[in-house]
Scaffold this motif. Structure first.
Motif, short mmCIF file in Angstrom:
data_model
loop_
_atom_site.label_atom_id
_atom_site.label_comp_id
_atom_site.label_asym_id
_atom_site.label_seq_id
_atom_site.Cartn_x
_atom_site.Cartn_y
_atom_site.Cartn_z
N ASN A 190 0.79 -1.19 -0.07
CA ASN A 190 0.15 0.05 -0.20
C ASN A 190 0.90 1.22 0.06
O ASN A 190 0.27 2.58 0.36
CB ASN A 190 -1.10 0.04 1.09
N TYR A 191 2.11 1.05 -0.24
CA TYR A 191 3.02 2.29 -0.13
C TYR A 191 3.55 2.39 -1.54
O TYR A 191 4.47 1.55 -2.21
CB TYR A 191 4.09 2.04 0.87
N SER A 192 3.22 3.18 -2.48
CA SER A 192 3.35 3.31 -3.86
C SER A 192 3.61 4.94 -4.03
O SER A 192 3.55 5.69 -3.22
CB SER A 192 2.25 2.82 -4.65
N TYR A 193 3.49 5.33 -5.38
CA TYR A 193 3.96 6.70 -5.62
C TYR A 193 2.48 7.53 -5.63
O TYR A 193 2.47 8.44 -5.97
CB TYR A 193 4.55 6.66 -7.22
N LYS A 194 1.48 6.88 -5.43
CA LYS A 194 0.20 7.63 -5.29
C LYS A 194 -0.44 7.48 -3.67
O LYS A 194 0.01 6.69 -3.17
CB LYS A 194 -0.96 6.90 -6.17
N THR A 195 -1.12 8.72 -3.43
CA THR A 195 -1.49 8.64 -2.21
C THR A 195 -2.96 7.75 -2.08
O THR A 195 -3.76 7.47 -3.18
CB THR A 195 -2.11 10.24 -2.02
N ASP A 230 -2.56 15.09 -4.46
CA ASP A 230 -2.40 14.29 -5.64
C ASP A 230 -1.21 14.50 -6.49
O ASP A 230 -0.97 13.74 -7.65
CB ASP A 230 -3.72 14.55 -6.57
N GLY A 231 -0.34 15.44 -6.20
CA GLY A 231 0.83 15.59 -6.52
C GLY A 231 0.80 15.89 -8.22
O GLY A 231 1.96 15.90 -8.95
N LYS A 232 -0.24 16.41 -8.47
CA LYS A 232 -0.33 17.29 -10.09
C LYS A 232 -1.14 18.36 -10.15
O LYS A 232 -0.86 18.92 -11.07
CB LYS A 232 -0.99 15.97 -10.78
N THR A 233 -2.25 18.38 -9.44
CA THR A 233 -2.92 19.58 -9.73
C THR A 233 -2.35 20.67 -9.29
O THR A 233 -2.00 21.13 -8.07
CB THR A 233 -4.27 19.51 -8.86
N LYS A 234 -2.07 21.93 -10.00
CA LYS A 234 -1.35 23.13 -9.72
C LYS A 234 -2.19 24.04 -8.96
O LYS A 234 -3.22 24.24 -9.13
CB LYS A 234 -0.96 23.62 -10.94
N ASP A 235 -1.39 24.48 -7.92
CA ASP A 235 -1.96 25.72 -7.10
C ASP A 235 -1.43 27.10 -7.19
O ASP A 235 -0.36 27.27 -7.81
CB ASP A 235 -1.84 25.16 -5.53
N TRP A 236 -2.22 27.89 -6.86
CA TRP A 236 -1.76 29.47 -6.99
C TRP A 236 -0.50 29.92 -6.27
O TRP A 236 0.22 30.73 -6.87
CB TRP A 236 -2.94 30.57 -6.77
N PHE A 237 -0.46 29.14 -5.00
CA PHE A 237 0.73 29.55 -4.07
C PHE A 237 2.13 29.07 -4.53
O PHE A 237 2.94 29.78 -4.77
CB PHE A 237 0.60 29.12 -2.87
N THR A 238 1.98 27.73 -5.25
CA THR A 238 3.49 27.18 -5.64
C THR A 238 3.76 27.43 -7.27
O THR A 238 4.87 27.44 -7.56
CB THR A 238 3.11 25.49 -5.58
N HIS A 239 2.42 27.50 -7.95
CA HIS A 239 2.70 27.52 -9.34
C HIS A 239 2.33 28.89 -10.02
O HIS A 239 1.86 28.69 -11.25
CB HIS A 239 2.09 26.48 -10.05
N TYR A 240 2.17 29.93 -9.19
CA TYR A 240 1.75 31.23 -9.89
C TYR A 240 2.32 32.03 -10.92
O TYR A 240 1.49 32.06 -11.94
CB TYR A 240 1.64 32.26 -8.65
N GLU A 241 3.74 31.59 -11.16
CA GLU A 241 4.55 32.26 -12.07
C GLU A 241 4.09 31.43 -13.47
O GLU A 241 3.92 32.11 -14.51
CB GLU A 241 5.81 32.22 -11.97
N VAL A 242 3.64 30.09 -13.55
CA VAL A 242 3.49 29.59 -14.62
C VAL A 242 1.99 30.09 -15.15
O VAL A 242 1.61 30.14 -16.29
CB VAL A 242 3.39 28.07 -14.56
N PHE A 243 1.15 30.28 -14.13
CA PHE A 243 -0.15 30.50 -14.50
C PHE A 243 -0.47 32.01 -14.24
O PHE A 243 -1.58 32.32 -14.12
CB PHE A 243 -0.94 29.64 -13.82
N ARG A 244 0.41 32.88 -14.44
CA ARG A 244 0.40 34.34 -13.81
C ARG A 244 -0.85 34.85 -15.08
O ARG A 244 -1.51 35.55 -14.62
CB ARG A 244 1.43 34.98 -13.99
#
Length: 233
Positions: free
Chosen positions: A106-111, A206-220
């Motif tokens: 049960n310990y894999s790369y997914k939550t 989920d390790g894939k959905t972008k958020d404004w705090f971390t990925h703001y510059e990409v989605f500015r």
């Protein structure tokens, strides 16, 4: 960028208020470190020699404990390959939790989320109506407040806070993201945001959905919009 675990170590993080946690002895062999955040030092908990205890004020439900841990230890999260977050009464929500969290498969790369009858059994209610919040929860509004995704028609919800999370999925987001959520939870011992965040662990980890705090510059440009048909740069 590829991600490589520094180790295969695992950490168990437990949020306790009133519950007895003698079940720790049954799972301790599966973890390199066990930490209990105790929000009510009433003397009724069972503390194993295998765990450490930290006290916290009784604020923000179990989400407050987990986010406090992430923010306080963010720079060292990848010391462990996986982190297991549990409420102190996991049997109530997942009767098979001991077997699940002690099973290496049960310990894999997914939550992985623990639920009553299965693992990773998610619900997709829009605004769940329950006794504790009879007018529903603004899940979609809060989701779009946090994440850069295109319009989504459903949000997977674990409906509890029992989960096995790869450390790479935690550090996919910035420390500021977790601190922002934590600020919401320090208002009272039972804030509405605690119920909302509990239902948003799926996209959070989920390790894939972008958020404004971390990925703001990409989605500015998407965030600021378009002026006279020219993307703002």
């Amino acid at each position: 960028m590829s991600f490589h675990y520094i180790s295969n170590k695992r950490q168990l993080v437990i949020s306790r208020c009133y519950e007895k946690i003698d079940w720790i002895e049954k799972v301790s062999f599966s973890f390199d470190n066990i930490l209990v955040y105790d929000k009510n030092d009433d003397g009724n908990a069972f503390y194993s020699e295998h765990c450490k205890v930290a006290t916290l004020p009784n604020l923000g439900r179990e989400c407050h404990s987990f986010l406090t841990h992430i923010v306080s230890n963010y720079e060292n999260i990848t010391k462990y390959s996986h982190m297991v977050f549990l409420q102190a009464n996991p049997l109530e929500h997942s009767p098979d939790f001991i077997e699940i969290i002690t099973n290496n498969r049960n310990y894999s790369y997914k939550t992985l989320f623990l639920s009553m009858n299965n693992i990773n059994k998610l619900s997709y209610n829009y605004e769940p109506i329950e006794k504790v919040h009879p007018i529903g929860l603004p899940l979609f509004s809060f989701y779009y407040h946090l994440f850069c995704d295109e319009i989504v028609d459903k949000i997977g919800q674990s409906r509890n806070s029992l989960m096995i999370v790869p450390s790479k999925n935690i550090v996919f987001r910035s420390k500021n993201f977790y601190q922002y959520l934590l600020d919401y939870l320090e208002k009272s011992n039972n804030p509405l945001e605690g119920y909302i965040i509990e239902r948003l662990w799926v996209p959070i980890f989920d390790g894939k959905t972008k958020d404004w705090f971390t990925h703001y510059e990409v989605f500015r440009s998407k965030f600021l919009g378009i002026w006279n048909n020219n993307i703002i740069t």
